[in-house]
Design a protein around this motif. Structure first.
Motif, PDB file in Angstrom:
ATOM      1  N   ASN A 644      -7.281  25.384  14.739  1.00  8.06           N
ATOM      2  CA  ASN A 644      -6.794  26.646  14.176  1.00  8.06           C
ATOM      3  C   ASN A 644      -5.708  26.349  13.135  1.00  8.06           C
ATOM      4  O   ASN A 644      -4.991  25.341  13.231  1.00  8.06           O
ATOM      5  N   VAL A 670      -3.123  29.292  19.724  1.00  7.89           N
ATOM      6  CA  VAL A 670      -4.511  29.724  19.545  1.00  7.89           C
ATOM      7  C   VAL A 670      -5.446  28.520  19.547  1.00  7.89           C
ATOM      8  O   VAL A 670      -6.544  28.564  20.124  1.00  7.89           O
ATOM      9  N   ARG A 710      -2.619  36.706  24.259  1.00 10.30           N
ATOM     10  CA  ARG A 710      -2.618  37.401  22.971  1.00 10.30           C
ATOM     11  C   ARG A 710      -3.095  38.830  23.161  1.00 10.30           C
ATOM     12  O   ARG A 710      -4.029  39.110  23.917  1.00 10.30           O
ATOM     13  N   VAL A 714      -9.288  37.385  18.584  1.00 12.45           N
ATOM     14  CA  VAL A 714      -9.372  36.335  17.582  1.00 12.45           C
ATOM     15  C   VAL A 714     -10.833  36.103  17.229  1.00 12.45           C
ATOM     16  O   VAL A 714     -11.682  35.985  18.123  1.00 12.45           O
TER      17      VAL A 714
END
Length: 723
Positions: A644, A670, A710, A714
């Motif tokens: 990422n 992430v 989160r 994503v």
């Protein structure tokens, strides 16, 4: 662990490069700008605009005023005589006048001949024109003397009246031309015409003399009017030309201070005043004698200046060099510098130039013959050359020391330091040899040495060489042989070289130890940064856009339950041995190993323009290498990788006692989550990474994924190839 040492070699003053101008004399041109502005068309280099010209002591305001007052006194006296007729008494002495003219004209001919010889020797147009100033005025002055009434001739004639005005007018033209800043093209044209100029002047003087001395042959032999004869106002042109020449010579003198230049411009000014005084036509009065006196003073002043310079230099070879054109001065300077360099080179090699008949002529003696130096000047030149040779040698050795210090940089191998460093050292010190200790002994061409051969860690002199010990951490590490020098500083410089080489050797070994230690426990980029600047280890960091790569082995826990600990370590080392070169080869920095997992950063700390592509290429190569390992060993777990891109805080994190280089931020988290959802043998990348890779990525969308920790989903993709 020892800290790297630094050396401060003994400061020895090297030769200075001087740019100051001379004060006249041999080849001195001054360092304050060109004197010639390139008059006469193309081909000349102009002086250009620059700082205000240097004003020598003779041009300082007070001295300038005093000089002007002295020049004004004759004109004041002339004015007084002409306005007070009773003071302008008659002084008739025909014989005295005759011999005065003969003597002054003789001095002037000698002076003009000497300047002409200098012109031929230097091939300089200005000196040629100056010589014609003196020869033309001397020639007509001589004819004026020869036509003195009641000596050779019975009475006055036009030749007696006009010889000197005509001579001064012709000389003024040469004077004006001599003061012009002639460029190379015009100067060469003047030199090519010198035979015609000299021949024409001789013919004119011969014809004028015959016509003046033979009565009734030409009008010049006729009787002049009682009030005298003149040139009908042309004398004013001569005065203007002399004044302009004197002004231009003064500007040249300001840029190139010279006693000969100041005497020449003074002579031009006096010749202008003589022309003015001669216009009165009161023959045999004091005002008439005044211009004779001014002419005599003008010529004798230049002759006396030349005599003083001859006394100072001891040779006539360069008396008038300071008057020459800028191109001539520059050429002479180059010749003198080349001659001095030749002398220095021969002195440094301790060799003489062979001469005929098997004899050997010292270089200084040969140069003295080339430049017309006296024996005393040759001796001074020899001593100066030897001193300069010593200074050059010291400077070169100091430069070699600096170069040796510069070569002891981070990462340089020891053999490279000794090989490349000694190349520069040998050019300055001579045949320097280095030997490193092996088996407790140092072997050199001069012998075998041990610690006991260097009492007090000092050098040992053996014939024409000196052996210095090289130490590392206070112990003998090698030895250095240096040829015995010839200057007072050589011993100190050789000792400084040994010290510098010891320091460089110790620093190189210390850096090698640090590098080996660091590189085994951290990424090479981090190790290089720390070795180059220890301040980069300070706590803190900076925000950097980077690409993070997380990788771990899926099934590692269950595999660990089935096998012995030794097999676990062997499996991890096989995977990491394959993965680490791939990461480093693509410019990545491995931040940490945590069991079976690793974290690598791209674009930190070393910057990469294509960090997203580099990380993706690394991930695919790691999977390919892992497949080969797993295929040969059934049951091995498989890599899964998440990649990422984003902004993260990169720097040293921890405490003053213990810290590590790491990255913190959402993009790193992430990447870890993407690695967690990846299937074994696959690479999962985030949307930001795909955007940077562009259409070159072959992916399969996974849609919007809700990752642990989160709030927003994503977009993720499985990367299978890079086009």
């Amino acid at each position: 662990m020892n800290n790297p040492r630094t050396a401060s070699p003994e400061r020895l003053r090297g030769p200075r490069e001087r740019g100051q101008g001379g004060r006249g004399g041999r080849g001195e041109s001054g360092g304050h700008g060109e004197d010639d502005g390139g008059w006469g068309g193309n081909g000349g280099a102009g002086s250009g605009e620059g700082p205000a010209p240097y004003l020598p002591p003779s041009g300082q305001p007070v001295r300038l005023v005093v000089w002007a007052i002295h020049l004004a006194l004759p004109m004041a006296g002339l004015w007084l005589l002409l306005t007070r007729p009773r003071l302008n008494a008659v002084l008739r002495d025909n014989v005295g006048h005759f011999w005065l003219i003969i003597a002054v004209a003789g001095v002037n001919v000698v002076l003009g001949t000497m300047i002409g010889q200098a012109s031929a020797r230097r091939a300089d147009a200005r000196l040629l024109l100056v010589s014609l100033v003196f020869l033309s005025s001397a020639g007509f002055f001589l004819i004026h003397g020869l036509t003195t009434p009641k000596v050779i001739l019975q009475g006055p004639n036009y030749g007696f009246e006009l010889s000197q005005p005509v001579g001064l007018l012709i000389a003024s033209m040469f004077a004006f031309a001599s003061a012009l800043p002639l460029n190379e093209r015009v100067a060469q044209a003047v030199l090519k015409a010198q035979i015609r100029l000299r021949g024409g002047l001789v013919l004119l003087l011969a014809g004028w003399g015959v016509a003046s001395l033979l009565p009734d042959l030409t009008p010049l032999g006729g009787r002049p009017p009682a009030h005298g004869a003149g040139l009908g106002g042309l004398e004013a042109l001569g005065v203007a030309l002399y004044a302009a020449a004197a002004a231009m010579m003064f500007q040249l003198h300001r840029r190139r201070p010279s006693a000969m230049l100041i005497s020449l411009l003074t002579a031009y000014a006096l010749l202008a005043e003589a022309t003015v005084a001669g216009m009165s036509h009161f023959n045999w009065h004091l005002s008439w004698w005044l211009w004779h006196l001014l002419l005599a003073v003008a010529f004798l002043f230049v002759a006396y200046s030349a005599y003083l310079q001859f006394r100072q230099e001891g040779s006539s070879a360069g008396l008038f060099d300071s008057v020459a054109l800028a191109a001539t001065v520059q050429r002479l300077r180059g010749e003198y510098e080349a001659a001095l360099e030749e002398l220095v080179g021969h002195l440094r090699r301790r060799a003489d130039t062979p001469s005929g008949g098997g004899s050997r002529v010292p270089v200084a003696t040969r140069l003295a013959g080339k430049f017309g130096l006296t024996e005393g000047q040759a001796a001074v030149l020899d001593r100066a050359g030897e001193a300069l040779a010593d200074e050059r040698e010291v400077s070169e050795r100091l430069a070699a020391l600096v170069d040796m210090g510069n070569r002891a940089r981070v990462g340089m191998p020891e053999d490279e330091l000794l090989t490349r460093g000694l190349e520069r050292v040998r050019r300055a010190y001579g045949d320097v040899r280095v030997g490193l200790i092996s088996g407790g002994r140092v072997t050199l061409d001069s012998g075998v040495y041990g610690p006991q051969d260097f009492p007090g860690d000092g050098p040992v002199r053996l014939g024409g060489t000196v052996v210095h010990p090289l130490t590392v951490r206070g112990r003998l590490a090698g030895a250095l042989t240096v040829p015995v020098g010839r200057t007072r500083q050589d011993e100190a410089l050789a000792a400084t070289l040994a010290s510098q080489l010891s320091i460089s050797l110790e620093n190189t070994r210390l850096y090698q130890e640090l590098s080996t230690l660091f590189r085994q426990y951290m990424s090479p980029d981090v190790a290089k940064s720390l070795l180059a600047d220890p301040r980069t280890a300070a706590l803190g960091g900076e925000l950097v856009e980077l690409t993070a790569l997380f990788a771990d082995l899926k099934g590692f826990t269950s595999y660990s339950e089935r096998v012995a600990p030794g097999e676990i370590v062997e499996m991890l080392n096989r995977y990491h041995s394959a993965a680490v070169p791939i990461v480093l080869g693509n410019g990545g920095t491995i931040v940490q190993f945590v069991g079976d997992a690793l974290l690598a950063l791209f674009n930190a700390p070393a910057r990469q323009a294509d960090h997203a592509v580099a990380a993706a290429r690394t991930a695919l190569a790691m999977q390919e290498a892992a497949e080969e390992i797993a295929a040969g060993t059934p049951g091995y777990p498989r890599f899964r990788i998440g990649v990422n891109t984003g902004v993260a805080l990169v720097g040293n994190i921890g405490s003053p006692e213990l810290r590590g280089f790491n990255a913190m931020g959402d993009c790193v988290n992430v990447a870890a989550r993407l690695e967690g959802i990846a299937e074994p043998g696959t690479v999962v990348i985030g949307q930001s990474t795909l955007d940077l890779i562009g259409p070159g990525a072959k992916v399969r969308p996974l849609g919007e994924l809700a990752l642990k920790g989160r709030e927003r989903p994503v977009h993720a993709y499985v990367l299978s190839a890079l086009r």
